[in-house]
Write a protein that holds these residues in place. Sequence first.
Motif, PDB file in Angstrom:
ATOM      1  N   PHE A 162       2.035   2.636  -6.494  1.00  0.00           N
ATOM      2  CA  PHE A 162       2.134   1.183  -6.391  1.00  0.00           C
ATOM      3  C   PHE A 162       1.945   0.733  -4.949  1.00  0.00           C
ATOM      4  O   PHE A 162       1.951   1.548  -4.014  1.00  0.00           O
ATOM      5  CB  PHE A 162       3.480   0.673  -6.924  1.00  0.00           C
ATOM      6  N   GLU A 163       1.774  -0.561  -4.793  1.00  0.00           N
ATOM      7  CA  GLU A 163       1.752  -1.197  -3.473  1.00  0.00           C
ATOM      8  C   GLU A 163       3.113  -1.847  -3.263  1.00  0.00           C
ATOM      9  O   GLU A 163       3.627  -2.515  -4.174  1.00  0.00           O
ATOM     10  CB  GLU A 163       0.648  -2.250  -3.395  1.00  0.00           C
ATOM     11  N   HIS A 164       3.686  -1.659  -2.073  1.00  0.00           N
ATOM     12  CA  HIS A 164       5.021  -2.208  -1.802  1.00  0.00           C
ATOM     13  C   HIS A 164       4.990  -3.053  -0.529  1.00  0.00           C
ATOM     14  O   HIS A 164       4.483  -2.620   0.503  1.00  0.00           O
ATOM     15  CB  HIS A 164       6.047  -1.085  -1.660  1.00  0.00           C
ATOM     16  N   TYR A 165       5.568  -4.252  -0.623  1.00  0.00           N
ATOM     17  CA  TYR A 165       5.576  -5.168   0.519  1.00  0.00           C
ATOM     18  C   TYR A 165       6.904  -5.074   1.261  1.00  0.00           C
ATOM     19  O   TYR A 165       7.976  -5.123   0.653  1.00  0.00           O
ATOM     20  CB  TYR A 165       5.352  -6.600   0.055  1.00  0.00           C
ATOM     21  N   MET A 211       1.917  -4.416   3.572  1.00  0.00           N
ATOM     22  CA  MET A 211       1.783  -3.887   2.220  1.00  0.00           C
ATOM     23  C   MET A 211       1.321  -2.446   2.354  1.00  0.00           C
ATOM     24  O   MET A 211       0.302  -2.170   2.981  1.00  0.00           O
ATOM     25  CB  MET A 211       0.771  -4.699   1.416  1.00  0.00           C
ATOM     26  N   THR A 212       2.082  -1.513   1.801  1.00  0.00           N
ATOM     27  CA  THR A 212       1.738  -0.097   1.913  1.00  0.00           C
ATOM     28  C   THR A 212       1.584   0.535   0.536  1.00  0.00           C
ATOM     29  O   THR A 212       2.248   0.141  -0.421  1.00  0.00           O
ATOM     30  CB  THR A 212       2.817   0.677   2.696  1.00  0.00           C
ATOM     31  N   SER A 213       0.712   1.533   0.465  1.00  0.00           N
ATOM     32  CA  SER A 213       0.499   2.271  -0.778  1.00  0.00           C
ATOM     33  C   SER A 213       1.538   3.380  -0.883  1.00  0.00           C
ATOM     34  O   SER A 213       1.797   4.090   0.103  1.00  0.00           O
ATOM     35  CB  SER A 213      -0.903   2.883  -0.810  1.00  0.00           C
ATOM     36  N   ARG A 214       2.127   3.527  -2.058  1.00  0.00           N
ATOM     37  CA  ARG A 214       3.170   4.524  -2.260  1.00  0.00           C
ATOM     38  C   ARG A 214       2.841   5.424  -3.443  1.00  0.00           C
ATOM     39  O   ARG A 214       2.312   4.966  -4.461  1.00  0.00           O
ATOM     40  CB  ARG A 214       4.512   3.844  -2.506  1.00  0.00           C
ATOM     41  N   LYS A 215       3.217   6.670  -3.290  1.00  0.00           N
ATOM     42  CA  LYS A 215       3.149   7.647  -4.379  1.00  0.00           C
ATOM     43  C   LYS A 215       4.531   8.280  -4.448  1.00  0.00           C
ATOM     44  O   LYS A 215       4.981   8.904  -3.469  1.00  0.00           O
ATOM     45  CB  LYS A 215       2.076   8.702  -4.104  1.00  0.00           C
ATOM     46  N   ARG A 229       9.016  -6.568  -5.095  1.00  0.00           N
ATOM     47  CA  ARG A 229       7.991  -6.374  -4.067  1.00  0.00           C
ATOM     48  C   ARG A 229       6.990  -5.298  -4.448  1.00  0.00           C
ATOM     49  O   ARG A 229       6.206  -4.851  -3.629  1.00  0.00           O
ATOM     50  CB  ARG A 229       8.657  -6.032  -2.727  1.00  0.00           C
ATOM     51  N   ASN A 275       3.716  -4.113  -6.460  1.00  0.00           N
ATOM     52  CA  ASN A 275       2.491  -4.664  -7.031  1.00  0.00           C
ATOM     53  C   ASN A 275       1.581  -3.518  -7.479  1.00  0.00           C
ATOM     54  O   ASN A 275       1.658  -2.405  -6.961  1.00  0.00           O
ATOM     55  CB  ASN A 275       1.747  -5.510  -5.990  1.00  0.00           C
ATOM     56  N   TYR A 276       0.710  -3.819  -8.445  1.00  0.00           N
ATOM     57  CA  TYR A 276      -0.300  -2.866  -8.923  1.00  0.00           C
ATOM     58  C   TYR A 276       0.353  -1.541  -9.345  1.00  0.00           C
ATOM     59  O   TYR A 276      -0.082  -0.454  -8.961  1.00  0.00           O
ATOM     60  CB  TYR A 276      -1.360  -2.614  -7.852  1.00  0.00           C
TER      61      TYR A 276
END
Length: 306
Positions: free
Chosen positions: A140-143, A150-154, A186, A188-189
Motif C-alpha cells: 500500500f501507499e501510506h501518507y 507518501m511512501t510505498s510499503r510492503k 492514511r 491508499n491503493y
Amino acid sequence: MKKDFYLTRYALIIKKLESAPATYSQLENYLLNSFEFQDADIKSYSIRTLQRDIREISNLFNLSIHNKKKGDNRYYIESRPMMEVDEYNQKLLESFQVSNALNNHPDFANHIFFESRKPSGAENFYDLFFAIRNKRIVLFEHYNFKNKLMTSRKVHPLALKESKDRWYLIAIDTKDKALKSFGLDRINYLDVTAQKFREKYKYNFREHFKNAFGVMNLTEQNPQKIVLKCSRHQGEYIRSFPLHQSQKETKETPEEIYFEFFLHPTYDFMQEILSYGKEVRVLEPINLVEDIKKHLQESLNNYFEN
C-alpha cells in the motif's frame, strides 16, 4: 417471533443476567415487559428459544450462561476476571445494540445523532483482517502527516488496533523488519497479494498493548506509575469513563480525586492529559511533569510571538 429480533434478545438477556441470576420465568417476564419486546409486539418467549439464544450468545460473545449451580434453577453468567473480558466482544455487543435499535426503529434517526467525522479507513478493514488471518503480504501507499510524504510499503500484517476513533494496522515493515503502526485512514491503493509470508512472529499483542495508551512505539520506554490530581468535576468524568485499564482511584477529597496508572508515558497520553487543561495535573513521574511544563510553555510562547 421475528427472525431479525435475535440480537436485541441477546443484548437484553446479557443485560439481565449481568445484573443478577434469573429463572426462565423471570427472564421471560423481563423480556416481555421490555420496551423492545413491546415495540416489536412480541407476546411470547419459549424455553426452547432461550436455550437456543444461550448457545448463540456463547458462540458470538464468548459468554457462558449456566443454570446448574448446586440445584439452583436460575441462569447466570459465569464470572471471569476483568482482565479476561474480551474487549472485542464488548464492542461487538455495543454495536449490535445500536444497530438493532436503528434497524427496528428507523425513526430513531431523528433522535440519535452521531459525530460527524472523516472516514477512519474502515473500508480497508475487512481486506486487512483477511490478510492477517491468511498471512498474506500486503502492499500500500501510506501518507505521513509529519513529513508530508507518501511512501510505498510492503508489510506482513499482524493485528488491527483501535485508538481514539481511529484504526491502525500493526505490521512488520519488510524494509527494516521493524514493527510499525499505520493509520487506516492514511492507507491508499491497498493490495492484498496472493503471496504468503512464512515468518512466525511471536508477539503477544494483548500483553504488548496492556500498558499502552494509543499506538505509539513502545520499545524505547518502560511503563511507569503515573499519578494524576483531578478537580472534582473532571475526576467524576474520569471515574465513570476510565482513561486506561490500569486506572486506580487512590484518594478523594471534597475538591479533588487522585488517580494512579501504570503505563508508557507516550506522547499520546501527554496529549490526552493536556486536553483537560487546568482540571488535571500530573504529580508523578517527574519526567512527564517536566515534559508537560515544557509543552505548555511552548504553547504559551506561541501567543506572544509577533
